[in-house]
Design a protein around this motif. Sequence first.
Motif, PDB file in Angstrom:
ATOM      1  N   SER A   1       9.178   3.754  -5.623  1.00 54.13           N
ATOM      2  CA  SER A   1       7.815   3.326  -6.093  1.00 54.13           C
ATOM      3  C   SER A   1       6.612   3.501  -5.097  1.00 54.13           C
ATOM      4  CB  SER A   1       7.999   1.719  -6.108  1.00 54.13           C
ATOM      5  OG  SER A   1       7.968   1.096  -4.692  1.00 54.13           O
ATOM      6  N   GLU A   2       5.454   3.195  -5.477  1.00 52.41           N
ATOM      7  CA  GLU A   2       4.326   3.684  -4.492  1.00 52.41           C
ATOM      8  C   GLU A   2       4.535   3.111  -3.163  1.00 52.41           C
ATOM      9  OE1 GLU A   2      -0.277   3.573  -5.262  1.00 52.41           O
ATOM     10  OE2 GLU A   2       1.131   4.343  -6.976  1.00 52.41           O
ATOM     11  N   SER A  42       2.472  11.845  -4.711  1.00 52.46           N
ATOM     12  CA  SER A  42       3.518  11.903  -5.837  1.00 52.46           C
ATOM     13  C   SER A  42       4.763  12.034  -4.968  1.00 52.46           C
ATOM     14  CB  SER A  42       3.314  12.997  -6.743  1.00 52.46           C
ATOM     15  OG  SER A  42       3.409  14.455  -6.214  1.00 52.46           O
ATOM     16  N   THR A  43       5.071  13.094  -3.810  1.00 49.64           N
ATOM     17  CA  THR A  43       6.043  13.300  -3.261  1.00 49.64           C
ATOM     18  C   THR A  43       6.780  12.005  -2.675  1.00 49.64           C
ATOM     19  OG1 THR A  43       5.253  15.402  -2.445  1.00 49.64           O
ATOM     20  CG2 THR A  43       7.182  14.868  -1.508  1.00 49.64           C
ATOM     21  N   CYS A  44       5.782  11.201  -1.910  1.00 51.39           N
ATOM     22  CA  CYS A  44       6.377   9.813  -1.549  1.00 51.39           C
ATOM     23  C   CYS A  44       6.758   8.851  -2.648  1.00 51.39           C
ATOM     24  CB  CYS A  44       5.085   9.305  -0.550  1.00 51.39           C
ATOM     25  SG  CYS A  44       4.667  10.026   0.855  1.00 51.39           S
ATOM     26  N   LYS A  45       5.950   9.273  -3.624  1.00 51.57           N
ATOM     27  CA  LYS A  45       6.642   8.100  -4.662  1.00 51.57           C
ATOM     28  C   LYS A  45       7.913   8.259  -5.169  1.00 51.57           C
ATOM     29  CE  LYS A  45       4.300   5.997  -8.718  1.00 51.57           C
ATOM     30  NZ  LYS A  45       3.131   6.153  -9.520  1.00 51.57           N
ATOM     31  N   LYS A  46       8.333   9.523  -5.257  1.00 50.67           N
ATOM     32  CA  LYS A  46       9.391   9.963  -5.911  1.00 50.67           C
ATOM     33  C   LYS A  46      10.559   9.795  -4.648  1.00 50.67           C
ATOM     34  CE  LYS A  46       8.094  13.953  -8.353  1.00 50.67           C
ATOM     35  NZ  LYS A  46       7.530  14.996  -7.764  1.00 50.67           N
ATOM     36  N   ARG A  57       1.143  -1.242   0.090  1.00 53.65           N
ATOM     37  CA  ARG A  57       0.090  -0.003   0.051  1.00 53.65           C
ATOM     38  C   ARG A  57       0.853   0.955  -0.037  1.00 53.65           C
ATOM     39  NH1 ARG A  57      -4.739  -1.995   4.444  1.00 53.65           N
ATOM     40  NH2 ARG A  57      -4.671  -3.885   3.548  1.00 53.65           N
ATOM     41  N   ASN A  58       0.348   2.202  -0.362  1.00 57.21           N
ATOM     42  CA  ASN A  58       0.999   3.678  -0.382  1.00 57.21           C
ATOM     43  C   ASN A  58       1.113   4.141   1.045  1.00 57.21           C
ATOM     44  OD1 ASN A  58      -1.139   5.313  -0.089  1.00 57.21           O
ATOM     45  ND2 ASN A  58      -1.592   4.954  -2.240  1.00 57.21           N
ATOM     46  N   PRO A  59       1.834   5.104   1.401  1.00 51.57           N
ATOM     47  CA  PRO A  59       1.969   5.509   2.846  1.00 51.57           C
ATOM     48  C   PRO A  59       0.819   6.242   3.308  1.00 51.57           C
ATOM     49  CG  PRO A  59       4.065   6.259   1.525  1.00 51.57           C
ATOM     50  CD  PRO A  59       3.095   5.618   0.470  1.00 51.57           C
ATOM     51  N   VAL A  60      -0.009   7.005   2.551  1.00 51.58           N
ATOM     52  CA  VAL A  60      -1.308   7.567   2.814  1.00 51.58           C
ATOM     53  C   VAL A  60      -2.204   6.577   3.498  1.00 51.58           C
ATOM     54  CG1 VAL A  60      -3.142   9.129   2.319  1.00 51.58           C
ATOM     55  CG2 VAL A  60      -0.732   9.510   1.513  1.00 51.58           C
ATOM     56  N   GLN A  61      -2.289   5.283   2.767  1.00 45.36           N
ATOM     57  CA  GLN A  61      -2.917   4.165   3.299  1.00 45.36           C
ATOM     58  C   GLN A  61      -2.393   3.658   4.461  1.00 45.36           C
ATOM     59  OE1 GLN A  61      -2.784   2.266  -0.444  1.00 45.36           O
ATOM     60  NE2 GLN A  61      -5.117   2.600  -0.985  1.00 45.36           N
ATOM     61  N   ILE A  62      -1.175   3.212   4.450  1.00 41.42           N
ATOM     62  CA  ILE A  62      -0.293   2.793   5.661  1.00 41.42           C
ATOM     63  C   ILE A  62      -0.809   3.558   7.034  1.00 41.42           C
ATOM     64  CG2 ILE A  62       1.771   2.081   6.456  1.00 41.42           C
ATOM     65  CD1 ILE A  62       2.767   1.645   3.657  1.00 41.42           C
ATOM     66  N   VAL A  63      -0.640   4.793   7.098  1.00 37.59           N
ATOM     67  CA  VAL A  63      -1.221   5.440   8.156  1.00 37.59           C
ATOM     68  C   VAL A  63      -2.265   5.055   8.851  1.00 37.59           C
ATOM     69  CG1 VAL A  63      -1.810   7.947   8.832  1.00 37.59           C
ATOM     70  CG2 VAL A  63       0.270   7.777   7.480  1.00 37.59           C
ATOM     71  N   HIS A  64      -3.466   4.585   8.097  1.00 35.80           N
ATOM     72  CA  HIS A  64      -4.564   4.187   8.708  1.00 35.80           C
ATOM     73  C   HIS A  64      -4.395   2.779   9.003  1.00 35.80           C
ATOM     74  CE1 HIS A  64      -6.459   7.937   7.936  1.00 35.80           C
ATOM     75  NE2 HIS A  64      -6.050   7.802   6.901  1.00 35.80           N
ATOM     76  N   LEU A  65      -3.519   2.006   8.411  1.00 31.31           N
ATOM     77  CA  LEU A  65      -3.109   0.709   8.834  1.00 31.31           C
ATOM     78  C   LEU A  65      -2.480   0.917  10.165  1.00 31.31           C
ATOM     79  CD1 LEU A  65      -3.390  -2.200   7.936  1.00 31.31           C
ATOM     80  CD2 LEU A  65      -1.394  -1.881   6.686  1.00 31.31           C
ATOM     81  N   CYS A  66      -1.680   1.518  10.271  1.00 31.87           N
ATOM     82  CA  CYS A  66      -0.581   1.728  11.475  1.00 31.87           C
ATOM     83  C   CYS A  66      -1.721   1.808  12.816  1.00 31.87           C
ATOM     84  CB  CYS A  66       0.164   3.190  11.190  1.00 31.87           C
ATOM     85  SG  CYS A  66       1.693   2.769  10.394  1.00 31.87           S
TER      86      CYS A  66
END
Lengths: 143, 406
Positions: B329-330, B300-304, B54-63
Motif C-alpha cells: 500500500s502507499e 508506484s514502485t514503492c506502492k508495489k 504518508r508515502n515514502p517520498v514524503q517520509i524522507v522529508h519527515l525523516c
Amino acid sequence: MRLSPSFNRSLWVFHFNSGSCNGCDIEIVCALTPRYDPERFGIKLVGSPRHADVLLVTGPVVHDMADRLRRVYAQMPNPKVVMCIGTCGQSGGVFFDSYNLDGPVGDVIPVDIYVPGCAPRPEAIIDGVVKAIALLERLEEKK
Amino acid sequence: MSNKPVYTIPIGPIHPALKEPILFTFDIQGEVINAVDFAPGKVHRGVEWMGMRRNPVQIVHLCDRICGICGVSHTLAFARAVEQIAEIEVPERAHYVRSIIAEFERIQSHLLWAGVAAHELGFDTLFHLAWRVREEAMDVIEYLTGNRINYGIVQVGGVRRDFTEDQFPRIRKALETYEGLVNKLVTLFLEDTTIKLRCMNTGVLTEKDALELCTVGPTARASGLKMDVRADAPYAAYGDIDVKAILPDVYADCIKGDVYDRIVVRLFEVVDSVRIIRDLMDQMPAWPVLWETRYAKILSTCKKAEGEAIGRVEAPRGECFHYVRMNGSEAPQQWKVKASTYSNQMSWLKILQGEQIADIPIIVASIDPCMSCTDRVTVIRDGSPDVMTKDTLHRLSVEKTRRLQA
C-alpha cells in the motif's frame, strides 16, 4: 530607533524548546556566536525567564510542554515579546497531523513575531529580534 | 558522610544546563549524586505514527525533521530500508554524494558538540571558537544542498542534487581550513589544564558497562569498543574507502572511558572525516545521481513493494537504525526508528552515580544526547502517563507480532 535606557544594549532573550527538531535551536545559537555576534548590541541568551525581555519559542508545542510554556510565559516580566521561530510553531509544519500537538504556539500563548522557515537562517532570526526591539519600544511608550 | 540527609533535586525539563527538554531527578547527599532517574518524552511528536500515514517520498522529508542536527543519517537509513524492499538500485555517484554530505554533517555535529561541552564547563571562549569554525562546514553544506539545516538532499533512489566539478574547489578549501585548524583545536581542547582537571576520570564508563548497556557511536568507542557501522557493515560509498573505528588511544596512552576520552574520539573523528571526504572526492564516479527522476514512477514502485528491511547508518552520535515494513500500500505498514541516543541514554544512570553536582552538565552532555531523535513513545491513558515495565512491553510486542502475522 532609540531604545529606552532599560533596553539599550541589554536585550535579553530566553529560549524555549517546545518539542522542536533542534534545527531552529541550533540556528538560534548560531545567530548568537561570532559569525553574527549580536552580543555587541547586548543581545544574549539568559538562563531564567524572569530575566528575559524576549521569549524565543521553537517547535510545534507537544502535549507535555504546553503547560510549561504557559508557566514560562507567565514568569516573564512585562513588557515582553514572544517570537515564534520556525514553520512548525506557526502551523505545525511537517508535524501538522500529529496526535501529540497542543500547538501551534499561537494557540497556547500570544505570539508577537513569527519567523518562518524550516529552519530559518540566523539572519532571519536576527531580523525578527530587530522587529522585537521596535515592538518593545512601542510597548514602553504606551506605559 | 552517611549521616547527611538525602535531597531529591529535579532538573528540567526547562533548565539552562539542558539544551533540550528532559526531566532528571537526582538523589543528592551533600555534593554527591546517589541515584539518578530521568523521564524523556518531552519532545515526542509522533513521527512514526505520522509516517505510517504518508508515502515514502514524503517520509524522507519527515525523516529530515526527526533531528535537525543529524537529519541526513535518518533520511539515509530510511531510504536504504525502502530501497532494499522495493529493490531499487541506487546509482554509484549518489552513494558518494550521500557519504560526502554525511561526513560534513559529522564534522558540524562534532564541532557543535565540542562547543556545547566547552560551554557546559564554563569555558565560553572555546564555545564561541568551536562554533565559529563550525560555520565553515555549514557554508559548504549550504553551498552543496541549498540548506543549512534539514538538507532534503537524500531521495528514495538517489539524491536530489548533484555536485558539479566547479564546486570541488570550494569543498577542498573547507577541508584545507579544517586541516589547518586540527592542531589548534587539539591543543585547545586536549592540552588545556582546566579541561583536563574537569574531564579526566569524570563520568567513567568502563568497557564492560558500555557493552552491557548497548552503547553505540563515540560513547562506546571512548570506552574502548571497536564498533562503527561504517566499518562493520559498510553502506553508501564507505565500502570503497578505508574507514576505521577511532578509539581514544589515537591520542592518549590508555583508554579510560571518561569524558576526556569522549572529547578525544569526537575531535579525531573530525580529522578522519576530512580524510574520508578527500578520498571520496578523488574516486567519484560519473553521473547519474537518481535512479528515476519522475516521482510518479518512484511512488508506484514503492506502492508495489512488499517486504521488510532495515537501514543502518553511523550517525554522528552512533548507530541510527530504521526498520520499515511495506505491504503493497502507499504508506508503510510499520516504521520504527531507533536513534543513537536511545541506546546511549541508559549509561547516564551509571556514569552520573557518585559524581558531583557541578559535573552534571558536562557528564550529561558527554554522550551527546539528542532528545528529538529519541522521544518516540509515551503512553498516556486518562490523562496520566503510564510507566511501561519490561514485561508489559514484551507482552505488547508479542501481541503485535501475532497481529501482523495473522
